[in-house]
Design a protein around this motif. Structure first.
Motif, PDB file in Angstrom:
ATOM      1  N   SER A   7      26.098  24.760  -3.638  1.00 28.94           N
ATOM      2  CA  SER A   7      26.202  24.758  -2.183  1.00 28.94           C
ATOM      3  C   SER A   7      25.956  23.345  -1.657  1.00 28.94           C
ATOM      4  N   GLN A  63      22.420  39.166 -12.299  1.00 32.97           N
ATOM      5  CA  GLN A  63      22.794  40.394 -11.613  1.00 32.97           C
ATOM      6  C   GLN A  63      22.936  41.549 -12.598  1.00 32.97           C
ATOM      7  N   PHE A 100      25.500  34.321 -12.855  1.00 36.10           N
ATOM      8  CA  PHE A 100      26.388  33.519 -12.018  1.00 36.10           C
ATOM      9  C   PHE A 100      25.748  32.161 -11.747  1.00 36.10           C
ATOM     10  N   GLN A 137      27.237  27.934   2.638  1.00 34.82           N
ATOM     11  CA  GLN A 137      27.768  28.971   1.763  1.00 34.82           C
ATOM     12  C   GLN A 137      27.669  28.585   0.298  1.00 34.82           C
ATOM     13  N   PHE A 138      27.389  29.590  -0.515  1.00 31.14           N
ATOM     14  CA  PHE A 138      27.318  29.393  -1.940  1.00 31.14           C
ATOM     15  C   PHE A 138      28.689  29.660  -2.544  1.00 31.14           C
ATOM     16  N   TYR A 170      22.015  32.798 -10.696  1.00 27.05           N
ATOM     17  CA  TYR A 170      21.637  34.147 -10.306  1.00 27.05           C
ATOM     18  C   TYR A 170      21.874  35.108 -11.474  1.00 27.05           C
ATOM     19  N   PRO A 173      22.454  40.005  -6.645  1.00 30.96           N
ATOM     20  CA  PRO A 173      22.106  38.836  -7.463  1.00 30.96           C
ATOM     21  C   PRO A 173      20.662  38.410  -7.195  1.00 30.96           C
ATOM     22  N   TYR A 193      22.973  21.495  -4.397  1.00 27.26           N
ATOM     23  CA  TYR A 193      22.035  22.536  -4.819  1.00 27.26           C
ATOM     24  C   TYR A 193      22.770  23.466  -5.758  1.00 27.26           C
ATOM     25  N   GLN A 227      38.925  28.120  -7.390  1.00 29.31           N
ATOM     26  CA  GLN A 227      37.548  28.302  -7.829  1.00 29.31           C
ATOM     27  C   GLN A 227      36.830  26.961  -7.770  1.00 29.31           C
ATOM     28  N   PHE A 240      30.309  30.606  -5.940  1.00 27.37           N
ATOM     29  CA  PHE A 240      29.868  31.166  -7.210  1.00 27.37           C
ATOM     30  C   PHE A 240      30.882  30.912  -8.318  1.00 27.37           C
ATOM     31  N   GLY A 241      30.380  30.800  -9.538  1.00 27.51           N
ATOM     32  CA  GLY A 241      31.245  30.833 -10.695  1.00 27.51           C
ATOM     33  C   GLY A 241      31.719  32.259 -10.915  1.00 27.51           C
ATOM     34  N   THR A 242      32.550  32.456 -11.888  1.00 24.82           N
ATOM     35  CA  THR A 242      33.165  33.762 -12.119  1.00 24.82           C
ATOM     36  C   THR A 242      32.273  34.716 -12.906  1.00 24.82           C
TER      37      THR A 242
END
Lengths: 113, 111
Positions: free
Chosen positions: B93, B38, B89, B98-99, B36, B44, B32, B2, B101-103
């Motif tokens: 990036s 969701q 989330f 590609q982003f 997000y 998201p 960056y 992760q 994401f956190g969990t």
């Protein structure tokens, strides 16, 4: 304002079948990203395109392929579907390479039975 | 592995309270950091984002605090409302690629 359009919204396929997911980015957006999100999971990056060329590749299985067309829409082709492919598939778009504001579509829920 | 660690996994806040979600990263090349929101079955939605040259950014009730030296950033939701109940989330990036994401944090705001 126009958003990212994904189709279909829902798709049910049998194991070993093929599926095609479509993504129509926001007008004037030239970068498309594909993500896979399993239940209760964070989105996982699959692949991205900028100006119709692949720009980055993540954890996309070899059974999957994607491309971006001249009108900037993108298609994710998934073959030999497995039960584990059942997930939400999101497309996101942004404008310009290196531009960082990415907007996600509503997703396609793929169920493999 | 992760790339972005997010906590807590779930959060319950009273209406009007402050919701705080924290994220940490290791890769100093990240430039960056968006957040997000969701809702179930939806995509998201970009809430707010920050770059590492700024320590804080505020948009309405949402504030990002960024600590570059600690490689941590957090989302503060002021005056939390039941309509804020969603999964949040954080992401990171490099130059819009590609982003990661956190969990995710499942926020519930109790009326």
């Amino acid at each position: 304002a126009a958003g990212v359009i994904q189709s279909p919204r829902h798709l049910i396929k049998e194991k070993r079948e093929t599926a095609t997911l479509k993504c129509y980015p926001i007008p004037r957006h030239d970068t498309v990203y594909w993500y896979q999100q399993g239940p209760g999971q964070d989105p996982q990056f699959l692949i991205s395109f900028y100006e119709k060329m692949q720009s980055d590749k993540g954890s996309i299985p070899d059974r999957f392929s994607a491309q971006q067309f001249s009108d900037y829409h993108s298609e994710l082709n998934m073959s030999s579907l497995e039960l584990g492919d059942s997930a939400l598939y999101f497309c996101a778009s942004s404008r310009g390479q290196g531009n960082t504001e990415a907007f996600f579509g509503q997703g396609t829920r793929l169920t493999v039975v | 592995q992760q790339q972005v660690k997010q906590s807590p996994q779930s959060l319950i806040v009273q209406k009007g309270g402050i919701s705080i979600i924290n994220c940490a990263y290791e890769n100093t090349a990240f430039d960056y950091f968006p957040w997000y929101q969701q809702f179930p079955g939806k995509g998201p939605a970009l809430l707010i984002a920050i770059r590492p040259d700024v320590s804080e950014k505020k948009e309405g009730r949402f504030t990002i605090s960024f600590n570059k030296s600690a490689k941590q950033f957090s989302l503060h939701i002021m005056d939390s409302q039941p309509g804020d109940s969603a999964t949040y989330f954080c992401a990171a990036s490099i130059s819009g690629n590609q982003f990661y994401f956190g969990t995710g944090t499942s926020l519930t705001v109790i009326p």
